[in-house]
Design an enzyme around this catalytic site. Structure first.
Site, PDB file in Angstrom:
ATOM      1  CB  ALA A  63      -0.869  -0.015   1.252  1.00  0.00           C
ATOM      2  N   GLY A 102       0.304  -5.124   0.535  1.00  0.00           N
ATOM      3  CA  GLY A 102      -0.801  -5.094  -0.423  1.00  0.00           C
ATOM      4  C   GLY A 102      -0.411  -5.638  -1.786  1.00  0.00           C
ATOM      5  CD  GLU A 105      -2.868  -7.724   2.054  1.00  0.00           C
ATOM      6  OE1 GLU A 105      -2.522  -6.538   1.898  1.00  0.00           O
ATOM      7  OE2 GLU A 105      -3.648  -8.095   2.938  1.00  0.00           O
ATOM      8  CD  GLU A 125       0.931  -5.886   5.078  1.00  0.00           C
ATOM      9  OE1 GLU A 125       1.746  -6.798   5.357  1.00  0.00           O
ATOM     10  OE2 GLU A 125       0.292  -5.877   4.014  1.00  0.00           O
TER      11      GLU A 125
HETATM   12  N1  3HC Z   1       4.672   3.370   0.084  1.00  0.00           N
HETATM   13  C1  3HC Z   1       5.219   4.562  -0.246  1.00  0.00           C
HETATM   14  N2  3HC Z   1       6.541   4.742  -0.463  1.00  0.00           N
HETATM   15  C2  3HC Z   1       7.347   3.673  -0.340  1.00  0.00           C
HETATM   16  C3  3HC Z   1       6.852   2.407   0.006  1.00  0.00           C
HETATM   17  C4  3HC Z   1       5.445   2.269   0.218  1.00  0.00           C
HETATM   18  N3  3HC Z   1       4.888   1.085   0.531  1.00  0.00           N
HETATM   19  N4  3HC Z   1       7.886   1.543   0.064  1.00  0.00           N
HETATM   20  C5  3HC Z   1       8.983   2.244  -0.244  1.00  0.00           C
HETATM   21  N5  3HC Z   1       8.659   3.528  -0.491  1.00  0.00           N
HETATM   22  C6  3HC Z   1       9.562   4.602  -0.900  1.00  0.00           C
HETATM   23  C7  3HC Z   1      10.612   4.927   0.152  1.00  0.00           C
HETATM   24  O1  3HC Z   1      10.112   5.866   1.096  1.00  0.00           O
HETATM   25  C8  3HC Z   1      11.725   5.488  -0.683  1.00  0.00           C
HETATM   26  O2  3HC Z   1      11.358   6.820  -1.014  1.00  0.00           O
HETATM   27  P1  3HC Z   1      12.484   7.945  -1.195  1.00  0.00           P
HETATM   28  O3  3HC Z   1      13.358   7.466  -2.300  1.00  0.00           O
HETATM   29  O4  3HC Z   1      11.694   9.165  -1.471  1.00  0.00           O
HETATM   30  O5  3HC Z   1      13.198   7.993   0.137  1.00  0.00           O
HETATM   31  C9  3HC Z   1      11.644   4.668  -1.975  1.00  0.00           C
HETATM   32  O6  3HC Z   1      10.329   4.113  -1.991  1.00  0.00           O
HETATM   33  C10 3HC Z   1      12.639   3.543  -2.049  1.00  0.00           C
HETATM   34  O7  3HC Z   1      12.565   2.782  -0.858  1.00  0.00           O
HETATM   35  P2  3HC Z   1      13.892   2.242  -0.118  1.00  0.00           P
HETATM   36  O8  3HC Z   1      14.871   3.336   0.015  1.00  0.00           O
HETATM   37  O9  3HC Z   1      13.424   1.556   1.108  1.00  0.00           O
HETATM   38  O10 3HC Z   1      14.434   1.209  -1.205  1.00  0.00           O
HETATM   39  P3  3HC Z   1      14.986  -0.259  -1.038  1.00  0.00           P
HETATM   40  O11 3HC Z   1      15.244  -0.757  -2.396  1.00  0.00           O
HETATM   41  O12 3HC Z   1      16.055  -0.293  -0.006  1.00  0.00           O
HETATM   42  O13 3HC Z   1      13.765  -1.112  -0.422  1.00  0.00           O
HETATM   43  C11 3HC Z   1      11.531  -1.957  -0.255  1.00  0.00           C
HETATM   44  C12 3HC Z   1      12.597  -1.296  -1.149  1.00  0.00           C
HETATM   45  C13 3HC Z   1      11.990  -3.376   0.140  1.00  0.00           C
HETATM   46  C14 3HC Z   1      10.261  -2.016  -1.032  1.00  0.00           C
HETATM   47  C15 3HC Z   1      11.379  -1.126   1.038  1.00  0.00           C
HETATM   48  O14 3HC Z   1      11.163   0.218   0.675  1.00  0.00           O
HETATM   49  C16 3HC Z   1      10.215  -1.538   1.903  1.00  0.00           C
HETATM   50  O15 3HC Z   1      10.351  -2.445   2.698  1.00  0.00           O
HETATM   51  N6  3HC Z   1       9.094  -0.834   1.782  1.00  0.00           N
HETATM   52  C17 3HC Z   1       7.949  -1.015   2.637  1.00  0.00           C
HETATM   53  C18 3HC Z   1       7.150  -2.199   2.220  1.00  0.00           C
HETATM   54  C19 3HC Z   1       5.949  -2.340   3.086  1.00  0.00           C
HETATM   55  O16 3HC Z   1       5.991  -2.174   4.285  1.00  0.00           O
HETATM   56  N7  3HC Z   1       4.811  -2.668   2.470  1.00  0.00           N
HETATM   57  C20 3HC Z   1       3.589  -2.857   3.196  1.00  0.00           C
HETATM   58  C21 3HC Z   1       2.847  -1.585   3.212  1.00  0.00           C
HETATM   59  S1  3HC Z   1       1.426  -1.651   4.226  1.00  0.00           S
HETATM   60  C22 3HC Z   1       0.267  -2.443   3.294  1.00  0.00           C
HETATM   61  O17 3HC Z   1       0.548  -2.890   2.229  1.00  0.00           O
HETATM   62  C23 3HC Z   1      -1.116  -2.489   3.888  1.00  0.00           C
HETATM   63  C24 3HC Z   1      -2.014  -3.460   3.192  1.00  0.00           C
HETATM   64  O18 3HC Z   1      -1.988  -4.687   3.827  1.00  0.00           O
HETATM   65  C25 3HC Z   1      -3.423  -2.985   3.180  1.00  0.00           C
END
Ligand code: 3HC
Length: 697
Positions: A63, A102, A105, A125
């Site tokens: 998400a 997401g 998912e 998450e």
């Molecule tokens: N939403 C918005 N921005 C995101 C994002 C997300 N889910 N994931 C990463 N970004 C952004 C980062 O803030 C960063 O932005 P910036 O360049 O402006 O600083 C850019 O993307 C690159 O991220 P990283 O520097 O972390 O890059 P890496 O290559 O090291 O890692 C990644 C990539 C493994 C995807 C890591 O960013 C990560 O773990 N992201 C979070 C993933 C996550 O937690 N997803 C679950 C979200 S909650 C959800 O999905 C709810 C659902 O169940 C309803």
């Protein structure tokens, strides 16, 4: 159709392509685009099956976290995923990079999943204080069974493609770099072999075969041990359990209800702040992103003690050769033996192989000779806190190191400019403050001196990333950011004990708050002599640092864990602190000497005094520009001192509590405990007067 998701046809395959850099997060635009593309695919008579694929470095990584806490704009993600699952044509998700949250998912809402071998999948998450809220807790267990789903969902850890295949999370793993070709080949196979719709919601064999309620209780019990203060992991277990107890639709409803409870929790707000803050610290205000960096191929380390050895391991772990220097052979041998023991312990736990132990040891070359530093690109000095010794070392390094080599000090408190002035190249001198244990703690506090060159600053920030640390660039000043605040908290903790609290009461309050260890257990870990030496240096420099019972411990050689006795005592081979009546007697003696009648101190007073003294000092640090932003301070405390990430860091927490309430309490403390110690920071007063928060700065 919005351009972040497009529909096109290739032969008899309808291709839905997501392109929303950097990580294809499921923003409002992407969700709408997915629905529109799906409708086109359904309507396209020539498309026999649909393929979902992403451009760029990764499949959908979740998400869009930036939308959390704001009103949700339809379509919701569960609605999008339900539409995919109800498709009249089979849909294949082709996964590369990371399919997370997401993103996974959505893939689970498709009929088939193919991944390239380098891909990873996960439901992280929980790390953001949430649970998978778009069907993940209901669909994953239908593929993987309860145990694996609980493991993945409560830990948030990713699994690689082959493991995902083993647990039925993906249906096939293919070699190849071009995800579109991999996806197309797999979809063509699906069409030619006449594969049917296969909705994950309808799969029940794992639900019946694995229905054993003890697994849920076991997970709850282990979470209670590991992370009793966390909210969302327990909700994750409840949600997965619902998949085994309720029909699919009711399970989804239960998941949504639990998800919303997590979304509204303060822990979610803290963890999301921590996620973005960790990424933001690498963008240093005033340091252009395109600043060149110097090449670092070989590193020298002065001092093979606990810190020097730990620092050396960080470089060897990523394949960078290290020369480790000591003054005497026996100290060098001891240092190397400790490093080997640490690696062997890691190997025993199965995290590295025996061969890797040897590979890393070979990369650490011991030496007694400064001349061996002639070809290193970076030197990190890690000897004890004594300005005279450090200046001598830097003068020596200046003689032997090649031009352009970066000379760094791991000092935790001393003036980087005073160290730099011992050389003829202050532009190459910088602080690189590692945290104990240096091979474990993720923080690297990089300290810029007045003359430190921009490319040196950029290089040490890049080095942090290379050795898997979180680097934060801070200004030069006593204790920089972390230790300056820590020492204020330490002095307050000592004052609390002087007034009547016990060391274990103070520590208990801090661990109940969420710190992994209390102030005094931490002093024992770091070594009572470390703080003692720092206080002595400050006294030498003419500062008014009162003598305390802690100094007496150092003078009695109760140096903490390393001597088996400090504020606590330790059984041989154990790190568990045991309260020691001898220390209680020493404290009582000290109180008597000082004419203090001990009083009962409440837990709330302990917590407020320990936290607010840090926040007040944090405000001064911001005011002086030692930290550029309040989020830099938060990251330092989360990664350097184990401040609970779910509270977002001290400055984030201050904003949440309300700066006006904090100022009022500080003023009350000022009345009770003395004007100078509790003088409110002018920045704090200014923000309160303007009705602003630290995050507004
Ligand atoms: N939403 C918005 N921005 C995101 C994002 C997300 N889910 N994931 C990463 N970004 C952004 C980062 O803030 C960063 O932005 P910036 O360049 O402006 O600083 C850019 O993307 C690159 O991220 P990283 O520097 O972390 O890059 P890496 O290559 O090291 O890692 C990644 C990539 C493994 C995807 C890591 O960013 C990560 O773990 N992201 C979070 C993933 C996550 O937690 N997803 C679950 C979200 S909650 C959800 O999905 C709810 C659902 O169940 C309803």
């Amino acid at each position: 159709m919005t351009e972040v998701v497009t529909y096109s046809r290739d032969g008899n395959i309808g291709v839905l392509t997501v392109r929303y850099p950097p990580v294809n997060a499921l923003s409002h635009e992407v969700r709408s685009g997915l629905l529109e593309a799906l409708e086109k695919g359904q309507a396209d008579e020539n498309a026999k099956a649909l393929l979902l694929v992403c451009e760029g470095r990764t499949f959908i990584a979740g998400a869009d976290i930036r939308e959390f806490g704001k009103p949700m704009q339809p379509p919701s993600l569960p609605d999008v995923i339900n539409a995919f699952e109800n498709s009249s044509k089979p849909i294949v998700a082709a996964i590369h990079g990371t399919a997370l949250g997401g993103g996974l998912e959505l893939a689970l809402g498709c009929d088939y999943r193919v991944a390239v071998s380098s891909a990873k999948v996960g439901l992280p998450e929980v790390k953001l204080g949430l649970l998978p809220g778009a069907g993940g807790t209901q669909r994953l267990p239908r593929l993987s069974g309860a145990q694996k789903a609980l493991e993945m969902i409560t830990s948030g850890e990713f699994v690689g493609a082959s493991e995902a295949l083993r647990f039925g999370i993906v249906d096939a793993v293919e070699e190849g770099n071009d995800i579109l070709s991999v996806g197309k080949a797999y979809t063509e196979k699906a069409i030619s072999e006449g594969w049917h719709l296969r909705r994950v919601r309808d799969l029940t064999d794992k639900l019946t075969a694995e229905h054993d309620s003890t697994v849920f209780d076991e997970f709850r019990a282990s979470l209670q041990k590991k992370a009793p203060n966390l909210f969302s992991p327990f909700k994750c277990v409840d949600a997965v359990e619902a998949a085994f107890q309720l029909p699919f639709e009711a399970g989804l409803e239960k998941e949504r209800e639990l998800f919303m409870a997590c979304m509204q929790s303060s822990q979610r707000a803290g963890l999301v702040h921590a996620f973005f803050a960790e990424r933001e610290v690498s963008k240093v205000p005033g340091l252009a992103a395109e600043t060149p960096v110097r090449e670092i191929n070989r590193v020298g380390i002065v001092g093979a003690g606990t810190m020097g050895g730990g620092i050396a391991m960080n470089f060897a772990n990523v394949g960078i050769p290290v020369r480790l220097l000591e003054a005497r052979q026996d100290a060098l041998d001891r240092g190397l033996a400790v490093i080997r023991k640490n690696y062997e312990n890691t190997a025993k736990k199965g995290r590295i192989t025996a061969a890797q132990v040897e590979e890393r040891m070979v990369l650490i070359e011991p030496t007694l000779n400064y001349d061996d530093f002639g070809d290193v690109d970076l030197v990190i000095e890690a000897v004890f806190e004594d300005m005279g010794i450090k200046r001598d070392i830097f003068a020596r390094l200046d003689e032997v190191c090649k031009p352009g080599a970066i000379l760094a000090s791991n000092t935790s408190t001393l003036d980087i400019d005073a160290i730099a002035s011992a050389t003829r190249r202050p532009q190459d001198v910088v602080g690189m403050h590692f945290f104990s244990p240096a091979n474990v703690m993720k923080l690297l506090e990089n300290v810029r001196g007045e003359k430190t060159a921009d490319d040196v600053k950029a290089t040490v920030m890049a080095v942090a990333k290379r050795i898997n640390k979180v680097g934060v660039l801070v200004g030069n000043g006593y204790g920089f950011v972390g230790n300056r605040m820590l020492h204020k908290r330490g002095a307050e903790a000592v004052a609390l004990v002087n007034e009547g609290a016990s060391p274990q009461q103070v520590d208990q309050v801090l661990t109940d708050f969420g710190f992994p260890m209390g102030q005094f257990a931490m002093s024992d870990l770091a070594g009572i002599d470390v703080g003692y030496r720092i206080r002595q240096e400050r006294r030498k420099a003419g500062e008014d640092v009162p003598v305390s019972w802690l100094d007496k411990l150092a003078e009695q050689n109760r140096l903490g864990q390393k001597t088996g006795m400090g504020v606590y005592r330790y059984e041989a081979g154990s790190r568990a602190p045991i309260p020691d009546p001898q220390v209680d007697a020493l404290i009582a003696e000290y109180r008597a000497e000082q004419d203090i009648t001990p009083r009962a101190v409440s837990d709330q007073e302990i917590l407020e005094r320990c936290l607010y003294v840090m926040i007040n000092e944090g405000a001064r640090i911001l005011e002086e520009g030692i930290a550029a932003r309040s989020l830099d301070i938060d990251v330092i405390w989360i990664y350097g001192y184990g401040f609970p990430a779910y509270r977002g860091g001290p400055m984030f927490l201050a904003d949440e509590i309300g700066l006006d309430a904090i100022l009022a309490t500080i003023k009350d403390f000022q009345q009770r405990f003395g004007a100078s110690r509790w003088q409110p920071a002018s920045l704090l007063e200014k923000l309160v007067a303007e009705g602003k928060r630290f995050s507004d700065l």
